[in-house]
Write a protein that holds these residues in place. Structure first.
Motif, PDB file in Angstrom:
ATOM      1  N   CYS A  22     -43.373 -62.025 -42.262  1.00  0.00           N
ATOM      2  CA  CYS A  22     -44.675 -62.640 -41.953  1.00  0.00           C
ATOM      3  C   CYS A  22     -45.627 -61.611 -41.348  1.00  0.00           C
ATOM      4  CB  CYS A  22     -44.519 -63.828 -40.998  1.00  0.00           C
ATOM      5  SG  CYS A  22     -43.310 -65.052 -41.530  1.00  0.00           S
ATOM      6  N   GLU A  23     -45.502 -60.368 -41.810  1.00  0.00           N
ATOM      7  CA  GLU A  23     -46.284 -59.275 -41.231  1.00  0.00           C
ATOM      8  C   GLU A  23     -47.630 -59.065 -41.915  1.00  0.00           C
ATOM      9  OE1 GLU A  23     -43.997 -57.309 -44.592  1.00  0.00           O
ATOM     10  OE2 GLU A  23     -43.811 -59.031 -43.252  1.00  0.00           O
ATOM     11  N   LYS A  24     -47.870 -59.727 -43.044  1.00  0.00           N
ATOM     12  CA  LYS A  24     -49.100 -59.515 -43.800  1.00  0.00           C
ATOM     13  C   LYS A  24     -50.003 -60.740 -43.693  1.00  0.00           C
ATOM     14  CE  LYS A  24     -46.720 -56.594 -47.168  1.00  0.00           C
ATOM     15  NZ  LYS A  24     -46.357 -56.424 -48.598  1.00  0.00           N
ATOM     16  N   LYS A  25     -51.294 -60.472 -43.481  1.00  0.00           N
ATOM     17  CA  LYS A  25     -52.253 -61.567 -43.366  1.00  0.00           C
ATOM     18  C   LYS A  25     -52.782 -61.946 -44.742  1.00  0.00           C
ATOM     19  CE  LYS A  25     -56.235 -63.113 -40.674  1.00  0.00           C
ATOM     20  NZ  LYS A  25     -57.244 -62.748 -39.652  1.00  0.00           N
ATOM     21  N   LYS A  26     -52.808 -63.229 -45.031  1.00  0.00           N
ATOM     22  CA  LYS A  26     -53.278 -63.707 -46.325  1.00  0.00           C
ATOM     23  C   LYS A  26     -54.794 -63.616 -46.439  1.00  0.00           C
ATOM     24  CE  LYS A  26     -49.674 -67.207 -47.146  1.00  0.00           C
ATOM     25  NZ  LYS A  26     -49.432 -68.657 -47.347  1.00  0.00           N
ATOM     26  N   CYS A  27     -55.271 -63.496 -47.669  1.00  0.00           N
ATOM     27  CA  CYS A  27     -56.691 -63.680 -47.967  1.00  0.00           C
ATOM     28  C   CYS A  27     -56.875 -65.161 -48.290  1.00  0.00           C
ATOM     29  CB  CYS A  27     -57.118 -62.804 -49.145  1.00  0.00           C
ATOM     30  SG  CYS A  27     -57.204 -61.045 -48.756  1.00  0.00           S
ATOM     31  N   LEU A  28     -57.393 -65.910 -47.335  1.00  0.00           N
ATOM     32  CA  LEU A  28     -57.501 -67.353 -47.510  1.00  0.00           C
ATOM     33  C   LEU A  28     -58.674 -67.738 -48.404  1.00  0.00           C
ATOM     34  CD1 LEU A  28     -56.676 -68.522 -43.874  1.00  0.00           C
ATOM     35  CD2 LEU A  28     -55.146 -68.320 -45.837  1.00  0.00           C
ATOM     36  N   LYS A  29     -59.646 -66.824 -48.534  1.00  0.00           N
ATOM     37  CA  LYS A  29     -60.794 -67.090 -49.401  1.00  0.00           C
ATOM     38  C   LYS A  29     -60.570 -66.450 -50.768  1.00  0.00           C
ATOM     39  CE  LYS A  29     -64.164 -67.323 -45.630  1.00  0.00           C
ATOM     40  NZ  LYS A  29     -65.439 -66.768 -45.086  1.00  0.00           N
ATOM     41  N   SER A  30     -61.241 -66.972 -51.772  1.00  0.00           N
ATOM     42  CA  SER A  30     -61.141 -66.420 -53.118  1.00  0.00           C
ATOM     43  C   SER A  30     -61.860 -65.075 -53.188  1.00  0.00           C
ATOM     44  CB  SER A  30     -61.764 -67.381 -54.138  1.00  0.00           C
ATOM     45  OG  SER A  30     -61.127 -68.638 -54.107  1.00  0.00           O
ATOM     46  N   ILE A  31     -61.549 -64.292 -54.219  1.00  0.00           N
ATOM     47  CA  ILE A  31     -62.280 -63.051 -54.459  1.00  0.00           C
ATOM     48  C   ILE A  31     -63.758 -63.393 -54.650  1.00  0.00           C
ATOM     49  CG2 ILE A  31     -62.589 -61.120 -56.061  1.00  0.00           C
ATOM     50  CD1 ILE A  31     -59.637 -61.262 -56.686  1.00  0.00           C
ATOM     51  N   MET A  59     -57.540 -62.846 -61.162  1.00  0.00           N
ATOM     52  CA  MET A  59     -56.326 -62.627 -60.381  1.00  0.00           C
ATOM     53  C   MET A  59     -55.206 -62.123 -61.287  1.00  0.00           C
ATOM     54  SD  MET A  59     -57.118 -63.440 -57.253  1.00  0.00           S
ATOM     55  CE  MET A  59     -55.498 -63.606 -56.502  1.00  0.00           C
ATOM     56  N   ASN A  60     -54.481 -61.098 -60.797  1.00  0.00           N
ATOM     57  CA  ASN A  60     -53.262 -60.640 -61.464  1.00  0.00           C
ATOM     58  C   ASN A  60     -52.041 -61.340 -60.886  1.00  0.00           C
ATOM     59  OD1 ASN A  60     -54.679 -58.780 -63.048  1.00  0.00           O
ATOM     60  ND2 ASN A  60     -54.591 -57.232 -61.440  1.00  0.00           N
ATOM     61  N   ALA A  61     -52.038 -61.497 -59.577  1.00  0.00           N
ATOM     62  CA  ALA A  61     -50.951 -62.148 -58.852  1.00  0.00           C
ATOM     63  C   ALA A  61     -51.559 -62.803 -57.620  1.00  0.00           C
ATOM     64  CB  ALA A  61     -49.877 -61.130 -58.470  1.00  0.00           C
ATOM     65  N   THR A  62     -50.705 -63.313 -56.751  1.00  0.00           N
ATOM     66  CA  THR A  62     -51.207 -64.064 -55.596  1.00  0.00           C
ATOM     67  C   THR A  62     -52.144 -63.239 -54.730  1.00  0.00           C
ATOM     68  OG1 THR A  62     -49.139 -65.309 -55.579  1.00  0.00           O
ATOM     69  CG2 THR A  62     -50.517 -65.442 -53.608  1.00  0.00           C
ATOM     70  N   TYR A  63     -51.837 -61.956 -54.543  1.00  0.00           N
ATOM     71  CA  TYR A  63     -52.622 -61.147 -53.617  1.00  0.00           C
ATOM     72  C   TYR A  63     -53.198 -59.894 -54.269  1.00  0.00           C
ATOM     73  CZ  TYR A  63     -50.241 -64.293 -50.470  1.00  0.00           C
ATOM     74  OH  TYR A  63     -49.758 -65.424 -49.865  1.00  0.00           O
ATOM     75  N   SER A  64     -53.452 -59.944 -55.563  1.00  0.00           N
ATOM     76  CA  SER A  64     -54.112 -58.827 -56.238  1.00  0.00           C
ATOM     77  C   SER A  64     -54.944 -59.363 -57.397  1.00  0.00           C
ATOM     78  CB  SER A  64     -53.092 -57.802 -56.753  1.00  0.00           C
ATOM     79  OG  SER A  64     -52.301 -58.359 -57.791  1.00  0.00           O
ATOM     80  N   GLY A  65     -55.990 -58.615 -57.749  1.00  0.00           N
ATOM     81  CA  GLY A  65     -56.874 -59.048 -58.822  1.00  0.00           C
ATOM     82  C   GLY A  65     -57.579 -57.864 -59.450  1.00  0.00           C
ATOM     83  N   TRP A  66     -58.642 -58.139 -60.214  1.00  0.00           N
ATOM     84  CA  TRP A  66     -59.361 -57.084 -60.918  1.00  0.00           C
ATOM     85  C   TRP A  66     -60.859 -57.385 -60.914  1.00  0.00           C
ATOM     86  CZ3 TRP A  66     -62.080 -59.375 -64.790  1.00  0.00           C
ATOM     87  CH2 TRP A  66     -61.576 -60.567 -65.316  1.00  0.00           C
ATOM     88  N   THR A 109     -57.198 -55.753 -54.054  1.00  0.00           N
ATOM     89  CA  THR A 109     -55.970 -56.121 -53.361  1.00  0.00           C
ATOM     90  C   THR A 109     -56.287 -56.733 -52.006  1.00  0.00           C
ATOM     91  OG1 THR A 109     -53.822 -55.277 -52.603  1.00  0.00           O
ATOM     92  CG2 THR A 109     -55.722 -53.844 -52.291  1.00  0.00           C
ATOM     93  N   CYS A 110     -55.396 -57.581 -51.534  1.00  0.00           N
ATOM     94  CA  CYS A 110     -55.574 -58.230 -50.233  1.00  0.00           C
ATOM     95  C   CYS A 110     -54.949 -57.358 -49.154  1.00  0.00           C
ATOM     96  CB  CYS A 110     -54.917 -59.610 -50.252  1.00  0.00           C
ATOM     97  SG  CYS A 110     -55.034 -60.497 -48.675  1.00  0.00           S
ATOM     98  N   GLY A 169     -56.059 -59.572 -44.658  1.00  0.00           N
ATOM     99  CA  GLY A 169     -56.899 -60.758 -44.761  1.00  0.00           C
ATOM    100  C   GLY A 169     -58.209 -60.562 -45.481  1.00  0.00           C
ATOM    101  N   GLU A 170     -58.465 -59.341 -46.003  1.00  0.00           N
ATOM    102  CA  GLU A 170     -59.716 -59.073 -46.714  1.00  0.00           C
ATOM    103  C   GLU A 170     -59.416 -58.537 -48.107  1.00  0.00           C
ATOM    104  OE1 GLU A 170     -63.346 -58.046 -43.776  1.00  0.00           O
ATOM    105  OE2 GLU A 170     -61.991 -56.384 -44.186  1.00  0.00           O
ATOM    106  N   TRP A 171     -60.281 -58.892 -49.065  1.00  0.00           N
ATOM    107  CA  TRP A 171     -60.172 -58.342 -50.410  1.00  0.00           C
ATOM    108  C   TRP A 171     -60.829 -56.966 -50.425  1.00  0.00           C
ATOM    109  CZ3 TRP A 171     -56.825 -60.490 -53.440  1.00  0.00           C
ATOM    110  CH2 TRP A 171     -56.587 -61.862 -53.384  1.00  0.00           C
ATOM    111  N   LEU A 172     -60.053 -55.950 -50.833  1.00  0.00           N
ATOM    112  CA  LEU A 172     -60.554 -54.581 -50.864  1.00  0.00           C
ATOM    113  C   LEU A 172     -60.464 -54.022 -52.275  1.00  0.00           C
ATOM    114  CD1 LEU A 172     -58.934 -52.968 -47.675  1.00  0.00           C
ATOM    115  CD2 LEU A 172     -61.106 -54.188 -47.861  1.00  0.00           C
ATOM    116  N   LEU A 173     -61.419 -53.126 -52.605  1.00  0.00           N
ATOM    117  CA  LEU A 173     -61.332 -52.373 -53.848  1.00  0.00           C
ATOM    118  C   LEU A 173     -60.247 -51.321 -53.666  1.00  0.00           C
ATOM    119  CD1 LEU A 173     -65.149 -51.873 -54.517  1.00  0.00           C
ATOM    120  CD2 LEU A 173     -63.642 -53.581 -55.536  1.00  0.00           C
TER     121      LEU A 173
END
Length: 224
Positions: free
Chosen positions: A64-73, A83-90, A110-111, A114-118
């Motif tokens: 439980c060490e990683k914070k989720k991105c609760l908001k959509s990209i 989205m590619n997977a739960t915590y990554s996209g394009w 990637t998440c 808790g933030e979506w980053l390039l």
């Protein structure tokens, strides 16, 4: 294996009137042995099976060490995301746009914390992450504001702000004037009522100076 006593000092039972009873706490046998997680669960997570943490809504990971991105990209102004997977996209930018800070039109997202980053630049993925691209760089302090479109400072004009603008109106003309209000668009001659041009005439701004397009008309600096 994989479980440990719930009490550091152990648990004892006592035979009392022909039946076994637990001494102290816990009070039920289900609470006697608890699952063991070698590394403690973090951020409020709970060890629910040997080596397995059950996380709260805001976190994930084996501990439980990683914070989720609760908001959509974020929705991009000039591009598409997925989205590619739960915590990554394009990210795919529209034609004429590039991923900000790169020369490419695509990027992984990637998440992180808790933030979506390039993924390439580690900058935040925001609605303006697709920036306009000018195939020829804007000059003289110009700014690329659209695909192959530069916004120039007042003193310059041109496709890439390559020309010096004329900062004053053209010289005055007897019995007429050159129409226009800006300092870089060519201006045509408009004669007063009762007069006509000696020849077709206009002026254009060249190297910060107004120059005649036709030489038959003589410019003077006073009006009558």
């Amino acid at each position: 294996q994989g479980y440990h006593p719930s009490q550091p000092t152990g648990v004892t039972v006592k035979c009392d009137d022909g039946s076994w009873s637990l001494q102290g706490t816990p009070t039920t046998t289900e609470e006697l042995c608890l699952p063991t997680c070698r590394d403690p669960c973090r951020n409020g997570g709970t060890c629910t099976k040997p080596g397995i943490c059950t996380c709260t809504r805001s976190y994930y990971g084996s501990l439980c060490e990683k914070k989720k991105c609760l908001k959509s990209i974020p929705v991009m102004q000039h591009g598409d995301t997925g989205m590619n997977a739960t915590y990554s996209g394009w990210l795919q930018c529209s034609k004429g746009y590039r991923v900000e800070g790169t020369e490419g039109s695509t990027a992984s997202i990637t998440c992180v914390a808790g933030e979506w980053l390039l993924a390439e630049t580690r900058s935040r993925a925001v609605s303006g992450s697709c920036a306009p691209h000018c195939s020829v760089a804007c000059k003289n302090g110009g700014r690329c504001v659209g695909p192959d479109r530069c916004e120039c400072p007042t003193a310059f004009f041109g496709v890439v702000c390559e020309n010096d603008a004329c900062m004053e109106d053209p010289p005055a003309v007897a019995h007429g004037a050159f129409n226009g209000s800006d300092f870089y668009t060519p201006r045509t001659l408009q004669c007063h009522s009762g007069y006509h041009p000696a020849s077709a005439a206009s002026v254009a701004c060249v190297d910060a100076a107004w120059r005649m397009q036709y030489t038959k008309l003589v410019l003077i600096t006073t009006t009558q």
